[in-house]
Motif scaffolding. Structure first.
Motif, short mmCIF file in Angstrom:
data_model
loop_
_atom_site.label_atom_id
_atom_site.label_comp_id
_atom_site.label_asym_id
_atom_site.label_seq_id
_atom_site.Cartn_x
_atom_site.Cartn_y
_atom_site.Cartn_z
N ALA A 1 1.66 9.16 2.85
CA ALA A 1 0.46 8.33 2.68
C ALA A 1 -0.42 8.39 3.93
N LEU A 2 0.20 8.35 5.11
CA LEU A 2 -0.57 8.45 6.35
C LEU A 2 -1.27 9.80 6.46
N ARG B 1 -0.02 0.59 13.18
CA ARG B 1 1.12 0.83 12.28
C ARG B 1 2.35 0.12 12.84
N VAL C 1 -2.67 4.96 -2.18
CA VAL C 1 -3.38 5.75 -1.17
C VAL C 1 -3.99 7.00 -1.79
N GLU D 1 2.18 5.15 -1.85
CA GLU D 1 1.60 6.50 -1.98
C GLU D 1 0.63 6.59 -3.14
N MET E 1 0.85 -1.19 0.00
CA MET E 1 0.00 0.00 0.00
C MET E 1 0.89 1.25 0.00
N GLU F 1 6.36 9.94 10.38
CA GLU F 1 5.04 9.31 10.46
C GLU F 1 4.30 9.76 11.72
N VAL G 1 -2.51 -0.96 9.00
CA VAL G 1 -1.53 -1.01 7.91
C VAL G 1 -0.18 -1.45 8.47
N CYS H 1 3.31 -2.81 6.45
CA CYS H 1 3.25 -2.31 5.07
C CYS H 1 4.49 -1.45 4.85
N MET I 1 4.34 1.93 2.99
CA MET I 1 3.56 3.03 3.56
C MET I 1 4.50 4.13 4.03
#
Length: 320
Positions: free
Chosen positions: A147-148, A163, A122, A119, A117, A179, A137, A140, A143
């Motif tokens: 994306a978050l 996460r 997403v 960018e 998954m 993140e 997620v 992943c 990620m």
């Protein structure tokens, strides 16, 4: 005079009642056993009543890669737009995420650990996931913080986020708070947050705590860059439960090692069965009578389903 029984026959139950009952059965039973019991049960299990909550995470950890997307498409199609919860791992293609988003109008909980998954995916699907309040997620690796941030800006109802990372993916790397800052800036309603073995520092944690006043649970197991004062937490966040950074015992693999190699002797759902025979009965143009009259076809299904299992009789579940 005909005696009227006070109990209704099982095959006379309305489809939504049957759906509530069938939810307690395994995926294997719903796709192989229930359709063979009677016509009304076969029709109920082919409709949306059994598929408002789909959990195939265990199966998706063990199936052949080429089986996963077709199976998920079949089950989501059966939900007919009523899907509320989905748990599946190892999704790899852009197309399956797109299909999922197109049918996510009622989706509230989404677990897609170990999936590809990134960018671009997403960016394409986040706008259609606006009803989601829980997202997993974990593991992943593609990620990113960006994306978050996109997820947080589109999923305004987000209350739970997982996460977690695998220690192999983060071992020896310096702390990174990108993140954490994305979570703090876009997910103020969080109540549950898991970031085990994540590259996060004490400053990143404090940013999250200050931005998410409703946070009740925070998993920081294996986050060795985090140093928090327990007295400070009790005074400023009395409702918050923090797990970690110290890991007691050993790391909970959650079947991680079991996912790496597929075993021919494991009990898994053969896609030959689903793609061929179950899919055929989704077509309303075919009669359920044909399904029951063709005993030879059913015997063939049973044999194909248990192909590769040493003693298939041990695994055949009892009839409902």
């Amino acid at each position: 005079m005909e005696v009227v029984s006070e109990f209704r026959s099982w095959d006379e139950l309305i489809p939504d009642a049957l759906g509530l009952i069938f939810r307690n059965l395994s995926l294997l039973e719903k796709l192989t056993v229930i359709p063979r019991v009677c016509k009304s049960w076969a029709k109920a299990v082919a409709g949306p009543y059994c598929w408002q909550e789909i959990d195939i995470e265990d199966w998706s950890n063990r199936c052949q890669p080429h089986q996963l997307d077709p199976m998920l498409r079949l089950l989501i199609t059966r939900s007919s737009g009523s899907l509320r919860k989905l748990s599946v791992s190892n999704l790899q293609t852009h197309s399956i995420f797109t299909f999922l988003a197109q049918n996510a109008g009622s989706l509230q909980s989404l677990r897609v650990p170990r999936s590809n998954m990134g960018e671009s995916i997403v960016e394409d699907i986040a706008g259609r996931l606006c009803m989601i309040s829980f997202l997993d997620v974990s593991y992943c690796v593609n990620m990113s913080a960006y994306a978050l941030e996109i997820i947080g800006k589109n999923c305004k109802l987000m209350q739970g986020l997982c996460r977690n990372m695998h220690p192999v993916d983060t071992s020896g790397k310096p702390p990174q708070d990108d993140e954490a800052l994305a979570i703090a800036s876009t997910m103020p309603k969080l109540k549950h947050l898991e970031m085990a073995y994540h590259l996060i520092s004490s400053e990143g944690v404090l940013r999250i705590l200050s931005a998410c006043p409703n946070l009740e649970f925070l998993d920081l197991r294996g986050c060795w860059g985090v140093k928090l004062d327990n007295m400070f937490l009790k005074q400023n966040f009395p409702k918050l439960k923090v797990l970690g950074p110290l890991v007691l015992g050993y790391y909970e693999r959650e079947g991680w090692d079991d996912c790496s190699d597929f075993s021919d002797t494991s009990e898994y759902l053969s896609w030959e069965f689903v793609a061929g025979d179950v899919g055929d009965y989704d077509d309303e143009s075919e009669s359920y009578d044909d399904m029951w009259d063709d005993e030879g076809r059913l015997e063939e299904l049973e044999l194909r389903f248990y192909e590769g299992i040493d003693d298939a009789r041990m695994y055949w579940p009892p009839s409902p």
